[in-house]
Scaffold this motif. Structure first.
Motif, PDB file in Angstrom:
ATOM      1  N   CYS A 148      -0.658   2.600  -4.589  1.00 48.75           N
ATOM      2  CA  CYS A 148      -1.110   1.482  -3.761  1.00 48.75           C
ATOM      3  C   CYS A 148      -1.620   0.324  -4.626  1.00 48.75           C
ATOM      4  O   CYS A 148      -2.463   0.509  -5.503  1.00 48.75           O
ATOM      5  CB  CYS A 148      -2.229   1.985  -2.851  1.00 48.75           C
ATOM      6  SG  CYS A 148      -3.060   0.662  -1.989  1.00 48.75           S
ATOM      7  N   LYS A 173       1.177   6.010   4.467  1.00 45.50           N
ATOM      8  CA  LYS A 173      -0.020   5.883   5.309  1.00 45.50           C
ATOM      9  C   LYS A 173       0.283   4.926   6.460  1.00 45.50           C
ATOM     10  O   LYS A 173       0.463   3.729   6.256  1.00 45.50           O
ATOM     11  CB  LYS A 173      -1.195   5.375   4.459  1.00 45.50           C
ATOM     12  CG  LYS A 173      -2.525   5.383   5.197  1.00 45.50           C
ATOM     13  CD  LYS A 173      -3.656   5.120   4.214  1.00 45.50           C
ATOM     14  CE  LYS A 173      -4.969   4.836   4.909  1.00 45.50           C
ATOM     15  NZ  LYS A 173      -5.661   6.053   5.334  1.00 45.50           N
ATOM     16  N   CYS A 223     -10.068  -1.407   3.531  1.00 45.13           N
ATOM     17  CA  CYS A 223      -9.929  -1.309   2.072  1.00 45.13           C
ATOM     18  C   CYS A 223      -9.537  -2.676   1.487  1.00 45.13           C
ATOM     19  O   CYS A 223     -10.052  -3.098   0.449  1.00 45.13           O
ATOM     20  CB  CYS A 223      -8.861  -0.265   1.777  1.00 45.13           C
ATOM     21  SG  CYS A 223      -8.871   0.310   0.090  1.00 45.13           S
ATOM     22  N   ALA A 277      -3.621   9.554   2.027  1.00 44.95           N
ATOM     23  CA  ALA A 277      -2.692   8.744   1.216  1.00 44.95           C
ATOM     24  C   ALA A 277      -2.922   8.950  -0.277  1.00 44.95           C
ATOM     25  O   ALA A 277      -3.869   9.630  -0.686  1.00 44.95           O
ATOM     26  CB  ALA A 277      -2.852   7.268   1.575  1.00 44.95           C
ATOM     27  N   ARG A 304     -10.507   6.471   5.154  1.00 47.08           N
ATOM     28  CA  ARG A 304     -10.522   5.016   4.924  1.00 47.08           C
ATOM     29  C   ARG A 304      -9.244   4.376   5.456  1.00 47.08           C
ATOM     30  O   ARG A 304      -8.147   4.862   5.212  1.00 47.08           O
ATOM     31  CB  ARG A 304     -10.684   4.808   3.417  1.00 47.08           C
ATOM     32  CG  ARG A 304     -10.201   3.534   2.816  1.00 47.08           C
ATOM     33  CD  ARG A 304     -10.564   3.481   1.355  1.00 47.08           C
ATOM     34  NE  ARG A 304     -12.005   3.385   1.183  1.00 47.08           N
ATOM     35  CZ  ARG A 304     -12.673   2.254   0.923  1.00 47.08           C
ATOM     36  NH1 ARG A 304     -12.031   1.130   0.754  1.00 47.08           N
ATOM     37  NH2 ARG A 304     -13.983   2.244   0.820  1.00 47.08           N
ATOM     38  N   GLY A 305      -9.398   3.283   6.163  1.00 48.83           N
ATOM     39  CA  GLY A 305      -8.229   2.560   6.652  1.00 48.83           C
ATOM     40  C   GLY A 305      -7.847   1.460   5.676  1.00 48.83           C
ATOM     41  O   GLY A 305      -8.691   0.933   4.940  1.00 48.83           O
ATOM     42  N   CYS A 306      -6.564   1.088   5.668  1.00 48.54           N
ATOM     43  CA  CYS A 306      -6.084   0.088   4.704  1.00 48.54           C
ATOM     44  C   CYS A 306      -6.679  -1.297   4.975  1.00 48.54           C
ATOM     45  O   CYS A 306      -6.928  -2.052   4.029  1.00 48.54           O
ATOM     46  CB  CYS A 306      -4.569   0.020   4.726  1.00 48.54           C
ATOM     47  SG  CYS A 306      -3.813   1.509   4.082  1.00 48.54           S
ATOM     48  N   PRO A 308      -3.709   6.873  -3.512  1.00 46.84           N
ATOM     49  CA  PRO A 308      -4.106   5.547  -4.013  1.00 46.84           C
ATOM     50  C   PRO A 308      -3.315   5.102  -5.248  1.00 46.84           C
ATOM     51  O   PRO A 308      -3.194   3.910  -5.515  1.00 46.84           O
ATOM     52  CB  PRO A 308      -5.594   5.706  -4.341  1.00 46.84           C
ATOM     53  CG  PRO A 308      -5.820   7.158  -4.457  1.00 46.84           C
ATOM     54  CD  PRO A 308      -4.809   7.849  -3.595  1.00 46.84           C
ATOM     55  N   VAL A 318     -13.297   4.387  -3.069  1.00 45.96           N
ATOM     56  CA  VAL A 318     -11.989   4.021  -2.513  1.00 45.96           C
ATOM     57  C   VAL A 318     -11.011   5.176  -2.727  1.00 45.96           C
ATOM     58  O   VAL A 318     -10.305   5.601  -1.805  1.00 45.96           O
ATOM     59  CB  VAL A 318     -11.432   2.730  -3.183  1.00 45.96           C
ATOM     60  CG1 VAL A 318      -9.991   2.465  -2.759  1.00 45.96           C
ATOM     61  CG2 VAL A 318     -12.299   1.523  -2.868  1.00 45.96           C
ATOM     62  N   VAL A 335      -3.446  -2.120  -3.664  1.00 42.19           N
ATOM     63  CA  VAL A 335      -4.833  -2.482  -3.326  1.00 42.19           C
ATOM     64  C   VAL A 335      -5.791  -1.675  -4.214  1.00 42.19           C
ATOM     65  O   VAL A 335      -6.732  -2.230  -4.797  1.00 42.19           O
ATOM     66  CB  VAL A 335      -5.095  -2.255  -1.815  1.00 42.19           C
ATOM     67  CG1 VAL A 335      -6.544  -2.530  -1.466  1.00 42.19           C
ATOM     68  CG2 VAL A 335      -4.160  -3.128  -0.992  1.00 42.19           C
ATOM     69  N   TYR A 336      -5.506  -0.397  -4.349  1.00 41.27           N
ATOM     70  CA  TYR A 336      -6.330   0.429  -5.224  1.00 41.27           C
ATOM     71  C   TYR A 336      -6.214  -0.054  -6.677  1.00 41.27           C
ATOM     72  O   TYR A 336      -7.200  -0.122  -7.415  1.00 41.27           O
ATOM     73  CB  TYR A 336      -5.909   1.901  -5.109  1.00 41.27           C
ATOM     74  CG  TYR A 336      -6.693   2.814  -6.014  1.00 41.27           C
ATOM     75  CD1 TYR A 336      -8.074   2.960  -5.871  1.00 41.27           C
ATOM     76  CD2 TYR A 336      -6.059   3.530  -7.035  1.00 41.27           C
ATOM     77  CE1 TYR A 336      -8.808   3.782  -6.722  1.00 41.27           C
ATOM     78  CE2 TYR A 336      -6.781   4.363  -7.884  1.00 41.27           C
ATOM     79  CZ  TYR A 336      -8.153   4.469  -7.719  1.00 41.27           C
ATOM     80  OH  TYR A 336      -8.876   5.273  -8.568  1.00 41.27           O
ATOM     81  N   CYS A 370      -9.600   7.445   0.339  1.00 37.55           N
ATOM     82  CA  CYS A 370      -8.167   7.262   0.593  1.00 37.55           C
ATOM     83  C   CYS A 370      -7.478   8.629   0.624  1.00 37.55           C
ATOM     84  O   CYS A 370      -6.699   8.930   1.523  1.00 37.55           O
ATOM     85  CB  CYS A 370      -7.561   6.380  -0.492  1.00 37.55           C
ATOM     86  SG  CYS A 370      -5.777   6.189  -0.359  1.00 37.55           S
ATOM     87  N   THR A 429       0.865  -1.201   0.000  1.00 38.37           N
ATOM     88  CA  THR A 429       0.000   0.000   0.000  1.00 38.37           C
ATOM     89  C   THR A 429       0.898   1.246   0.000  1.00 38.37           C
ATOM     90  O   THR A 429       2.118   1.117  -0.082  1.00 38.37           O
ATOM     91  CB  THR A 429      -0.910   0.014   1.243  1.00 38.37           C
ATOM     92  OG1 THR A 429      -0.069  -0.060   2.395  1.00 38.37           O
ATOM     93  CG2 THR A 429      -1.877  -1.160   1.263  1.00 38.37           C
ATOM     94  N   ASP A 430       0.285   2.425   0.105  1.00 35.33           N
ATOM     95  CA  ASP A 430       1.083   3.652   0.160  1.00 35.33           C
ATOM     96  C   ASP A 430       1.907   3.656   1.460  1.00 35.33           C
ATOM     97  O   ASP A 430       1.337   3.681   2.555  1.00 35.33           O
ATOM     98  CB  ASP A 430       0.137   4.866   0.109  1.00 35.33           C
ATOM     99  CG  ASP A 430       0.910   6.185   0.150  1.00 35.33           C
ATOM    100  OD1 ASP A 430       2.136   6.154   0.369  1.00 35.33           O
ATOM    101  OD2 ASP A 430       0.272   7.238  -0.026  1.00 35.33           O
TER     102      ASP A 430
HETATM  103 FE1  SF4 Z   1      -4.391   1.770  -0.470  1.00 32.58          FE
HETATM  104 FE2  SF4 Z   1      -6.863   1.663   0.384  1.00 32.58          FE
HETATM  105 FE3  SF4 Z   1      -4.825   2.121   2.077  1.00 32.58          FE
HETATM  106 FE4  SF4 Z   1      -5.549   3.985   0.321  1.00 32.58          FE
HETATM  107  S1  SF4 Z   1      -6.770   3.209   1.990  1.00 32.58           S
HETATM  108  S2  SF4 Z   1      -3.437   3.327   0.792  1.00 32.58           S
HETATM  109  S3  SF4 Z   1      -6.170   2.729  -1.431  1.00 32.58           S
HETATM  110  S4  SF4 Z   1      -5.234   0.270   0.922  1.00 32.58           S
END
Ligand code: SF4
Length: 336
Positions: free
Chosen positions: A243, A231, A275, A238, A270-272, A240, A261, A245-246, A265, A227-228
């Motif tokens: 990242c 963060k 997510c 953060a 939003r928490g990772c 995205p 998302v 996940v994004y 983000c 992820t980033d």
């Molecule tokens: Fe990645 Fe989601 Fe975390 Fe943002 S919130 S850094 S998109 S995992």
């Protein structure tokens, strides 16, 4: 003239998302438009797995099941096994007179692959085999013996197609215009990055999500995705775009959720962990229909074998006819 799509996959492992979005998704569309031959390239797989024939044997069936599960229709696609068409090996020998060793050594795709297989071929490629160096020649035979005119390839495969065209031009200039110069099929495919952020998803890189991965495996893989790094806390703002996940949300989730998302983000709402959990659900939803179909083929292996037999027979007919023409042109059709 009929347009024939020819493509091949090396049976060295199951399909992952990189194969799906990078190539196979496009096949689903192409099967509706053209005569389609899909080669399970076991001979080519043996060029760097010659010491592991069981792996290649098993994966001939595995990869066929994967391809059927994503929606390739055996009534529209001829699935065939490369080693069951001896004309390919025969034509490879004839073609090997038309290409220099230096030209093969300069092929960027081959060079890159030799670099990635240092364990097998040595630090500077000093243990490269004749078979591996010559696989582009065999690939040219794969394409031309079926009259393949449209070839779906990714950017990294373009030098192989160019090599094939050179061989075709040389052949035609000596023996007459009987081989088709194949063209690349342009498509909107994506080169999929790995879970670790690597530009390429690959089995050897250990960063892939496979189409057959079970829910627990997917959970484990996504929970470990990059992820980033900026963060740390849940409410940190953060980016995205750095990242993974994004990145995967973009591949398998719906537009509305992807937008959510991204904005949450960026605003730190939003928490990772949450997510990632949402991505796990989206990924499982995406893979579910593929895995349902796969279960059917797992419990009916005889259907898979029949599909391969039927496709190989069709391919054989085409190869026999073309080979007669080739031998006549080469003046090696002595008697019946
Ligand atoms: Fe990645 Fe989601 Fe975390 Fe943002 S919130 S850094 S998109 S995992």
């Amino acid at each position: 003239m009929e347009k024939i799509i020819l493509t091949g996959l090396r049976p060295t492992g199951n399909l992952h998302l990189g194969h799906y979005f990078g190539a196979c998704q496009n096949y689903i569309k192409l099967q509706e438009e053209h005569d389609f031959y899909l080669e399970i390239a076991d001979v080519q797989a043996l060029t760097d797995n010659f010491n592991n024939p069981e792996k290649v044997y098993k994966n001939v069936f595995e990869i066929t099941k994967d391809l059927l599960s994503i929606g390739l229709d055996p009534n529209k696609v001829n699935f065939f096994i490369q080693s069951k068409i001896p004309e390919i090996a025969e034509l490879t020998v004839f073609f090997s007179n038309l290409v220099t060793v230096a030209r093969l050594e300069r092929n960027p795709t081959v060079k890159n692959e030799i670099n990635q297989k240092k364990e097998l071929f040595g630090t500077n490629g000093e243990s490269i085999t004749y078979g591996f160096l010559g696989y582009p020649v065999s690939q040219a035979a794969d394409i031309t013996v079926f009259g393949g005119s449209l070839i779906p390839v990714g950017e990294d495969q373009l030098p192989l197609l160019e090599q094939c065209r050179e061989i075709v031009r040389k052949f035609n200039s000596i023996y007459g215009e009987i081989l088709i110069e194949p063209q690349q099929v342009l498509s909107n495919t994506t080169r999929v990055k790995g879970l670790d952020g690597n530009e390429k998803m690959g089995k050897s890189l250990g960063n892939a999500i496979y189409l057959i991965d079970a829910e627990e495996t997917i959970t484990k893989k996504i929970m470990g995705a990059v992820t980033d790094p900026q963060k740390i806390k849940k409410d940190d703002i953060a980016n995205p775009n750095v990242c993974m996940v994004y990145y995967y949300h973009n591949l398998v989730n719906n537009k509305e959720d992807i937008k959510k998302v991204c904005s949450e983000c960026k605003s730190g709402e939003r928490g990772c962990v949450q997510c990632k959990k949402e991505l796990i659900k989206a990924m499982n939803d995406f893979l579910k229909p593929i895995q349902e179909k796969r279960k059917y083929y797992d419990s009916h292996p005889e259907i898979v074998t029949d599909i391969l037999i039927k496709g190989t027979k069709e391919a054989q007919k085409k190869a026999t006819a073309k080979m007669e023409e080739i031998k006549k042109a080469m003046k090696i059709d002595y008697f019946e």
